[in-house]
Design a protein around this motif. Structure first.
Motif, short mmCIF file in Angstrom:
data_model
loop_
_atom_site.label_atom_id
_atom_site.label_comp_id
_atom_site.label_asym_id
_atom_site.label_seq_id
_atom_site.Cartn_x
_atom_site.Cartn_y
_atom_site.Cartn_z
N LEU A 195 -5.55 -10.19 12.03
CA LEU A 195 -6.71 -10.48 11.19
C LEU A 195 -7.38 -9.19 10.72
O LEU A 195 -7.84 -9.09 9.58
CB LEU A 195 -7.71 -11.35 11.95
N HIS A 196 -7.43 -8.17 11.58
CA HIS A 196 -7.93 -6.86 11.16
C HIS A 196 -7.08 -6.32 10.00
O HIS A 196 -7.63 -5.81 9.01
CB HIS A 196 -7.85 -5.87 12.33
N ARG A 197 -5.77 -6.44 10.13
CA ARG A 197 -4.87 -5.94 9.10
C ARG A 197 -5.11 -6.68 7.79
O ARG A 197 -5.15 -6.08 6.71
CB ARG A 197 -3.42 -6.11 9.57
N LEU A 198 -5.28 -8.00 7.89
CA LEU A 198 -5.52 -8.81 6.70
C LEU A 198 -6.82 -8.40 6.01
O LEU A 198 -6.87 -8.27 4.77
CB LEU A 198 -5.58 -10.29 7.10
N LEU A 199 -7.88 -8.19 6.79
CA LEU A 199 -9.17 -7.81 6.22
C LEU A 199 -9.09 -6.45 5.52
O LEU A 199 -9.65 -6.26 4.44
CB LEU A 199 -10.23 -7.78 7.31
N ARG A 200 -8.42 -5.50 6.16
CA ARG A 200 -8.27 -4.18 5.53
C ARG A 200 -7.59 -4.30 4.17
O ARG A 200 -8.02 -3.70 3.18
CB ARG A 200 -7.46 -3.25 6.44
N LYS A 201 -6.55 -5.08 4.14
CA LYS A 201 -5.80 -5.26 2.90
C LYS A 201 -6.67 -5.92 1.83
O LYS A 201 -6.69 -5.49 0.66
CB LYS A 201 -4.56 -6.11 3.20
N MET A 202 -7.39 -6.96 2.22
CA MET A 202 -8.25 -7.69 1.27
C MET A 202 -9.31 -6.77 0.67
O MET A 202 -9.54 -6.75 -0.55
CB MET A 202 -8.93 -8.86 1.97
N LEU A 203 -10.00 -6.00 1.53
CA LEU A 203 -11.13 -5.19 1.06
C LEU A 203 -10.67 -3.98 0.25
O LEU A 203 -11.33 -3.58 -0.70
CB LEU A 203 -11.98 -4.74 2.26
N ARG A 204 -9.53 -3.39 0.65
CA ARG A 204 -9.02 -2.26 -0.14
C ARG A 204 -8.58 -2.72 -1.53
O ARG A 204 -8.78 -2.04 -2.52
CB ARG A 204 -7.86 -1.59 0.59
N ARG A 205 -7.97 -3.91 -1.56
CA ARG A 205 -7.47 -4.41 -2.84
C ARG A 205 -8.62 -4.77 -3.79
O ARG A 205 -8.56 -4.47 -4.98
CB ARG A 205 -6.58 -5.63 -2.59
N SER A 206 -9.64 -5.40 -3.27
CA SER A 206 -10.72 -5.88 -4.14
C SER A 206 -11.75 -4.79 -4.43
O SER A 206 -12.42 -4.82 -5.46
CB SER A 206 -11.40 -7.09 -3.51
N GLY A 207 -11.90 -3.81 -3.52
CA GLY A 207 -12.95 -2.79 -3.70
C GLY A 207 -14.30 -3.34 -3.31
O GLY A 207 -14.58 -4.54 -3.49
#
Length: 557
Positions: free
Chosen positions: A180-192
């Motif tokens: 879930l940490h990995r998923l959140l990092r990916k989501m936030l980096r992608r969206s800004g």
């Protein structure tokens, strides 16, 4: 709760054979279970012949054994509250370190440090149970990736708070948490991350606010801040400002005779998304010191609109001689010295921070001030005496040619504050006033630090205006900090006796009579208020604020 406890134990036991183990700290539970025919025994620790074990959540000595017991099918009845632990361990996360949570986190459960108001709570209906953290996170991902999804505003607000709490739980060794940490990092980096400011506020029940909450705690959990900061929509420092790799050593006082923890300024600023390396001696590392990034400590989680992220400061314990610290939002660097500390002088070496404007009355020369306020590009700076520290934007400090007259006046006012409070002078720890783009309550509020809005900065640093027009609000908050339970009559005097300091400072230091210090204290207003109060029979319920202050003013006169 008797029936509830019995049902819980029977449900945990199921069809298993074996006794109910009751920890010796729960002596009242043991006879209760016996009375209802359950086979149970008192135990000082978990044993291998029980099918259910009942204990409190205040010790993690058997954490590994309990986790294995549950994993193998054992039933665990465990309970406790975390708010007291959290109050006694400031700067530490209850989600990560509260003993009960050390046990429970591996099961996907945690005890929060928050409390609920007592009352009756309805049994949840299917509609009320529609929110689920993982389900909401999945829908949030859909919203960010595709702009669709079906996530209600109430769920968004809850997801931000729940996500921030979840990210405080150590993820190492728990694959579901790591993913879930990995998923959140990916989501936030992608969206800004959203650009949030006073000019561009966001609603607290919006996707943007949820992103701010999640990003803040994700950074605190160990995610590389620079990865998240690349998506920041706003910058507090010019892009030309670069942190130096050269270490800077600052000397601070590790002695704190006050009755509360003291922030000690380092005069340095950590850029957003950056890591600073901090080093100190073995003796200092075992003295309970903490490092804090940022001074804007108001939590805006309950605000309806946000002009900044809800939490923009971060603390960590300096229990090692070297530590890397970071905060997604950057901020002034402080060393927090616990109350009662007698550590004496301490050398702290800091790497990858930038100098911030800082003036200390009696120590900083005028030449040094003019140089640092023009050359240091950190967005915040401080004006300090032994009794008061003002934290304001650097942009406001640049108009201050010579801070000495201003700070001498502040010291005079603080001396009057201490005299009326019958407190030692100089203060055991300096009071602090911090300006912020948004605060958690009112126009200003008391505490350590006293918080105010950016609009108040001009009155804080304008000596001429202070002498001619006064400074009611900040002295009112300083008065709040002097109030003591023994001579207060809450709630009647809460907003009354603090004004005694405002009246006293205006009359004794600024030479402004009370009638001119505040419109409510003009003779006409006072007479009108007294007559109205007496005409109603002088009810106690109306004896507050100005009416209550009148009683004290008449005694003082």
């Amino acid at each position: 709760m008797e029936l509830f406890l019995l049902n819980a134990v029977r449900w945990l036991a199921g069809d298993q054979k074996g006794k109910i183990g009751v920890n010796t700290s729960l002596k009242e539970l043991h006879p209760l279970l016996l009375k209802h025919g359950l086979q149970c025994k008192l135990e000082s620790h978990l044993t291998g012949d029980v099918c259910v074990y009942c204990c409190k959540a205040y010790s993690d000595k058997e954490a590994k054994e309990l986790q294995e017991f549950v994993a193998e099918g054992g039933g665990l009845l465990i309970g406790g509250q975390a708010w007291w632990w959290a109050s006694q361990n400031p700067g530490r996360s209850a989600l990560a370190a509260f003993p009960g949570n050390v046990i429970l986190n591996h099961f996907g459960l945690s005890i929060l440090p928050r409390t609920l108001s007592p009352g009756c709570f309805p049994v949840p209906t299917p509609e009320m149970r529609s929110y689920h953290f993982r389900k909401a996170m999945s829908e949030f991902q859909t919203v960010l990736n595709h702009g669709g999804g079906n996530l209600e505003k109430s769920s968004l607000a809850k997801l931000g708070a729940d996500g921030a709490a979840f990210l405080q739980i150590p993820a190492q060794g728990v694959p579901a948490y790591v993913s879930l940490h990995r998923l959140l990092r990916k989501m936030l980096r992608r969206s800004g991350l959203p650009a949030v400011s006073r000019q561009n506020p966001v609603a607290s029940d919006s996707c943007a606010a949820t992103m701010l909450c999640l990003a803040t705690e994700l950074a605190h959990s160990g995610t590389d801040c620079s990865q998240l900061a690349q998506g920041l929509g706003t910058r507090t420092c010019p892009s030309s400002v670069q942190a130096s790799e050269d270490p800077v050593t600052v000397e601070i006082s590790g002695t704190n005779p006050g009755d509360g923890d003291s922030w000690v300024s380092t005069g340095l600023y950590l850029l957003e998304g950056q890591n600073a390396e901090i080093s100190l001696s073995e003796a200092a590392a075992s003295a309970g010191l903490k490092v804090q990034i940022g001074c804007h400590t108001d939590d805006l989680t309950k605000a309806s609109k946000l002009s900044r992220a809800p939490v923009v400061t971060h603390q960590c314990c300096m229990d090692k001689t070297q530590r890397s610290v970071s905060c997604l939002w950057g901020g002034l660097l402080y060393v927090i010295v616990p109350k009662g500390s007698r550590l004496g002088p301490v050398s702290v070496t800091i790497k990858r921070a930038v100098p911030a404007p800082y003036y200390k009355l009696g120590k900083t020369s005028l030449e040094e001030w003019r140089s640092c306020v023009q050359e240091n590009l950190a967005p915040w700076g401080e004006l300090a005496t032994d009794n008061i520290i003002l934290t304001v934007p650097t942009a406001n400090l640049r108009s201050l040619e010579d801070p000495a007259p201003l700070l001498r006046l502040w010291d005079e006012m603080l001396q009057a504050v201490s005299r009326l409070a019958a407190q030692p002078f100089p203060f055991r720890r300096p009071e602090r006033i911090v300006a912020d783009v948004q605060i958690s309550a009112g126009w200003m509020h008391s505490g350590y630090p006293i918080m105010c809005h950016l609009e108040s900065v001009k009155e804080l640093i304008n000596e001429t205006a202070m002498r001619s027009s006064g400074l009611w609000g900040p002295i009112h908050e300083l008065g709040h900090n002097q109030q003591r339970h023994g001579w207060e009559f809450p709630p009647h005097t809460t907003e009354a006796t603090c004004n005694l300091w405002s009246v006293y400072v205006h009359e004794m230091v600024l030479g402004i009579p009370r009638a001119r210090a505040h419109p409510a204290l003009s003779p006409a207003e006072r007479e009108k208020r007294i007559k109205a109060h007496l005409a109603k029979g002088a009810p106690l319920c109306d004896w507050n604020v100005w009416t209550a202050l009148e009683t004290y003013l008449q005694v003082r006169s």
